[in-house]
Design a protein around this motif. Structure first.
Motif, PDB file in Angstrom:
ATOM      1  N   GLN A 137       0.793  -1.472  -0.216  1.00  0.00           N
ATOM      2  CA  GLN A 137      -0.115  -0.120  -0.212  1.00  0.00           C
ATOM      3  C   GLN A 137       0.874   1.718  -0.125  1.00  0.00           C
ATOM      4  O   GLN A 137       0.804   2.366  -0.999  1.00  0.00           O
ATOM      5  CB  GLN A 137      -0.927  -0.103   1.005  1.00  0.00           C
ATOM      6  CG  GLN A 137      -2.071   0.901   1.278  1.00  0.00           C
ATOM      7  CD  GLN A 137      -3.089   1.568   0.161  1.00  0.00           C
ATOM      8  OE1 GLN A 137      -3.359   0.228  -0.258  1.00  0.00           O
ATOM      9  NE2 GLN A 137      -2.730   2.346  -0.102  1.00  0.00           N
ATOM     10  N   ASP A 138       1.806   0.930   0.779  1.00  0.00           N
ATOM     11  CA  ASP A 138       2.358   2.464   1.509  1.00  0.00           C
ATOM     12  C   ASP A 138       3.437   2.878  -0.535  1.00  0.00           C
ATOM     13  O   ASP A 138       3.556   3.762  -0.930  1.00  0.00           O
ATOM     14  CB  ASP A 138       3.766   2.467   2.560  1.00  0.00           C
ATOM     15  CG  ASP A 138       3.066   2.188   3.035  1.00  0.00           C
ATOM     16  OD1 ASP A 138       2.384   2.720   3.367  1.00  0.00           O
ATOM     17  OD2 ASP A 138       4.251   1.643   3.831  1.00  0.00           O
ATOM     18  N   ASP A 141       0.859   3.773  -3.195  1.00  0.00           N
ATOM     19  CA  ASP A 141       0.956   5.445  -2.732  1.00  0.00           C
ATOM     20  C   ASP A 141       2.162   5.856  -3.897  1.00  0.00           C
ATOM     21  O   ASP A 141       1.530   7.121  -4.068  1.00  0.00           O
ATOM     22  CB  ASP A 141       0.048   5.863  -1.469  1.00  0.00           C
ATOM     23  CG  ASP A 141      -0.785   5.107  -0.470  1.00  0.00           C
ATOM     24  OD1 ASP A 141      -1.703   4.578  -1.316  1.00  0.00           O
ATOM     25  OD2 ASP A 141      -0.271   5.432   0.739  1.00  0.00           O
ATOM     26  N   ASP A 145       1.867   8.675  -7.215  1.00  0.00           N
ATOM     27  CA  ASP A 145       1.546  10.133  -6.101  1.00  0.00           C
ATOM     28  C   ASP A 145       3.423  10.877  -7.490  1.00  0.00           C
ATOM     29  O   ASP A 145       2.907  12.180  -7.996  1.00  0.00           O
ATOM     30  CB  ASP A 145       2.927  10.396  -5.308  1.00  0.00           C
ATOM     31  CG  ASP A 145       3.201  11.650  -4.688  1.00  0.00           C
ATOM     32  OD1 ASP A 145       2.763  12.846  -4.864  1.00  0.00           O
ATOM     33  OD2 ASP A 145       4.007  12.077  -4.271  1.00  0.00           O
TER      34      ASP A 145
END
Length: 733
Positions: A137-138, A141, A145
């Motif tokens: 998940q990190d 993200d 971005d």
RNA sequence: GCGCGGUUAGCUCAGUUGGUAGAGCGUCCCCUUGACGUGGGGAAGGUCACAGGUUCGAAUCCUGUAUCGCGCACCA
């Protein structure tokens, strides 16, 4: 001409500042909703009956951050997509990320081991998967971005993940259908075992490394009639035969004879056989057959009905022999056996050779061929309701029939070669992260379905699927499949273009064709655009150890994403590696600034006139300039349609700078300062019109600076530049 | 072993169907001129890897060689 204070936006008075501009512009785009084709139709910038154009983003692995290769991919695809959108096509660019099974799992394993000193078994399957999901998940993200920072006009409302619920359903549905058709089977075969990653891998996940090795020539015993050679003496305790060429006069008399020997304390039974696969001239011309630990030997053993004796286990340790061997690592066992051969006087020769060692792509572990029970996809089985074609046939058809166009086309040959030599694809992996195989066992019963069985006592197969299995479904699993009613699937599949690296043509491109052809009876994409590797200024691969890595985000911050995009696209065509340097990026930052300054000049020198996009009173000279310009714009458009972005980009660059700025603008100065009003207004209109069109045409390449300039241009009723119609419609001559 | 690609200016590369070799960066000289010095003007610099062939004409097409790189196979 306006003397003193020109009446223009004060923003233009200082140099172009990408850092201040880019984030703001991306937000504008996102808020407009125009990344989503449905909204484009809703807001009347796209006709609802327009020709669809679709690309699914090759999903980056959730193993960390974007590198320069990703940036290059995003730049090329964004150019295609923005161009199509401006041409009025119903344009969808669908984003997603890949769970990348082995890669992600081993990365998280390393982190946990380093930070907590624990292994995944200490945590248990459930807890470990929790950790992997958090990491993924990190990582996801960060990647999203970064993609936004590069200006990618992706439809985030349709984002997919190879391991989310919808894609899981697609995977299980695909598996079930292949299982029912007998294309997926479970078999005990020699597989590529990675002792480091503790899993099986497919043939394509092997990387060959050239290493020095010793080739030993010896006899099993003093009385044994034939000498053999090997680089792996430790496997010889698993030999069951010696194979010689049927025509080899030296050994003919021995064929068919059998021998019992004690080899380094291990009893072995050797049969002499004749097989044409043996090369007379290699080594002694005799091959010790080790069916359990060599694919080729296994093939020979199968043909001659020989037994398989496994002597090495999953941890690359010996499972036979007395105290001297049992439990020893293969490398230790090798030394022990060589030493034994030496003392027994059996060793005849030792020579240094270089050999290709098979290593696992993800972990670097040395592959140990082992017999194991695994799941495979049969690529050679005739499929009944598909005219008895095999999966191989289905993979070859669309390329042979030119229904899929590969750019550059020389990769077609590579593709054929690969498919024709393809062996069954091993799809099961002994790792926890990924799509669990939708098969359940109860005693000897096997159950395969999309959903788990209702009754109790069924135990699911612990293995997961090769990540490329789910990636193979990507073009349609992202569009709603297995729901055949899905609007997206109907509109956007087959996708228009697949843009990806030539290094994954086998892993991914071939698998997508396989899956789409088999499951949808349809090609996954019409054109494959293969980009190369991004190398450093000297042409070396970028790597941590060389310290030559260019982080796309760093340079985007320094020079602007536009400059980075441009430098990634220029001087590179499909199929070729490209070179990257800060100098190159800098030159495109200068270009952005040049355009900015051109805008300042044109606006401050034309602000007395009203821009008329249908101006008719051009002077003869300006008509010539228009003709010349439009000819160039037409060529650019044509080149864009032919995916020659490097040529198109260079032309617009050359025209703006060397022609428009250096010559036309210079020549305009006396005209604009002169007394002839007709000349003046004609030239002013030309300058404005050309500035506007340069911005439109440059937009796919350098979306940020052009969108910013667009906001300052005196165009009436304008929308965002990203949805402004392309100025050239007809490229026929 | 089989296949593919590259070899063009000091560097990185363009060069579409054959028609007198191009760009960017770098180098040198000049220009602090009113869009821009992140700029402008100019210059030097190339037997287009080599050898044959086809052609009126070849960087471009054909054959061969060298060399660098890549893929596949072999790897006892």
């Amino acid at each position: 001409m306006n003397n003193g204070q020109p009446d223009i936006n004060p923003k233009l008075l200082s140099p172009y500042n990408p850092e201040e501009t880019e984030g703001r512009i991306y937000k504008l785009w996102e808020e407009s909703g125009f990344f989503n084709p449905d909204i484009c139709i809703e807001k009347n910038v796209t006709d609802k009956d327009a020709e669809p154009f679709s690309i699914v983003l090759p999903p980056p692995n959730v193993t960390g951050t974007l590198h320069i290769g990703h940036a290059s991919m995003l730049a090329i695809e964004d150019i295609m997509v923005r161009f199509a959108r401006m041409q009025g096509k119903r344009t969808l660019w669908l984003p997603g990320t890949d769970h990348a099974a082995i890669a992600t799992q081993s990365k998280v394993e390393k982190i946990i081991e380093k930070e907590e000193g624990k292994r995944k078994n200490d945590l248990g399957r459930e807890e470990f998967l929790k950790r992997v999901n958090t990491f993924a998940q990190d990582s996801h993200d960060t990647i999203i971005d970064q993609a936004k920072k590069m200006g990618a006009s992706l439809d985030w409302s349709r984002e997919a993940f190879t391991l989310d619920d919808k894609r899981s359903l697609a995977v299980r549905t695909a598996f079930k259908k292949m299982y029912d058709d007998g294309l997926i089977y479970r078999g005990n075969r020699i597989v590529n075992w990675d002792p480091k990653g503790q899993t099986v891998i497919s043939d394509d996940e092997i990387v060959y490394e050239e290493r020095k090795a010793k080739l030993y020539t010896f006899k099993y015993s003093k009385d044994f009639p034939i000498s053999i050679s090997t680089t792996r003496p430790e496997t010889k305790v698993g030999d069951v035969a010696v194979a010689v060429h049927p025509e080899d006069a030296r050994y003919k008399e021995y064929v068919g004879k059998e021998y019992d020997e004690i080899f380094c304390g291990v009893p072995i039974h050797i049969k002499i056989i004749a097989d044409a696969a043996v090369e007379k001239d290699f080594g002694t011309g005799a091959l010790g057959v080790t069916p359990a630990h060599s694919q080729i030997d296994a093939d020979i053993a199968y043909k001659h009905n020989l037994p398989t004796v496994q002597v090495i286990n999953e941890y690359a340790k010996m499972i036979v022999g007395g105290e001297n061997l049992l439990g020893k690592k293969t490398t230790e066992a090798r030394d022990i056996i060589v030493e034994w051969l030496r003392t027994e006087g059996l060793l005849e020769k030792e020579e240094e050779i270089t050999q290709n060692v098979s290593t696992a792509e993800r972990t670097g572990g040395i592959i140990e061929p082992l017999p194991k029970l695994q799941w495979f996809i049969n690529v050679n089985k005739p499929i009944k309701d598909r005219d008895n074609k095999t999966l191989k046939d289905l993979m070859l058809e669309p390329i042979r029939g030119k229904n899929i166009n590969i750019l550059p086309d020389r990769f077609e040959k590579v593709y054929y070669n690969w498919v024709e030599n393809l062996r069954d694809w091993c799809i099961s992996r002994q790792i926890w992260y990924g799509h669990r195989i939708p098969v359940w066992y109860k005693g000897n019963e096997i159950y395969c379905d999309v959903e788990e069985p209702k009754e109790a006592d069924w135990e699911q197969d612990p293995d997961t699927l090769d990540t490329w299995f789910s990636s193979g479904l990507w073009t349609f699993s992202t569009l709603g499949w297995p729901d055949l009613e899905s609007k997206d699937l109907q509109i956007y599949h087959p996708t228009t273009v697949l843009e990806t690296g030539y290094d994954i043509i086998f892993f991914w491109v071939a698998r997508m064709i396989l899956m789409s052809q088999y499951l949808l009876d349809e090609i996954p994409f019409k054109t494959v655009y293969l980009h190369g590797l991004v190398r450093d200024a000297q042409g070396r691969k970028m790597s941590k150890s060389l310290g030559n890595i260019i982080d796309p985000l760093d340079v985007a911050k320094k020079y602007g994403a536009d400059a980075v995009r441009m430098s990634l696209v220029m001087g590179t065509g499909p199929g070729n590696d490209s070179k990257m340097s800060e100098d190159k990026i800098k030159s495109y930052k200068n270009y952005a600034n040049k355009l900015w300054n051109i805008t300042r000049f044109v606006l401050s020198n034309t602000n007395e006139i009203k821009y008329n996009d249908n101006f008719q009173e051009y002077t003869k000279k300006d008509k010539e300039l228009l003709t010349e310009r439009d000819e160039i714009f037409k060529t650019i458009t044509k080149e864009m349609e032919e995916y020659k972005f490097y040529l198109a980009g260079d032309k617009i660059y050359q025209y703006t700078w060397a022609r428009f700025a250096d010559i036309i603008i210079e020549e305009s100065k006396p005209i604009l300062n002169g007394e002839n009003d007709e000349d003046k207004s004609s030239r002013a209109q030309f300058l404005l019109d050309t500035l506007i069109k340069i911005n439109i045409i440059l937009h796919p390449f350098m979306p940020f600076v052009t969108e910013e300039i667009w906001s300052l241009l005196p165009v009436e009723n304008k929308n965002l530049l990203m949805v402004t119609p392309w100025p050239i419609n007809d490229t026929t001559n």
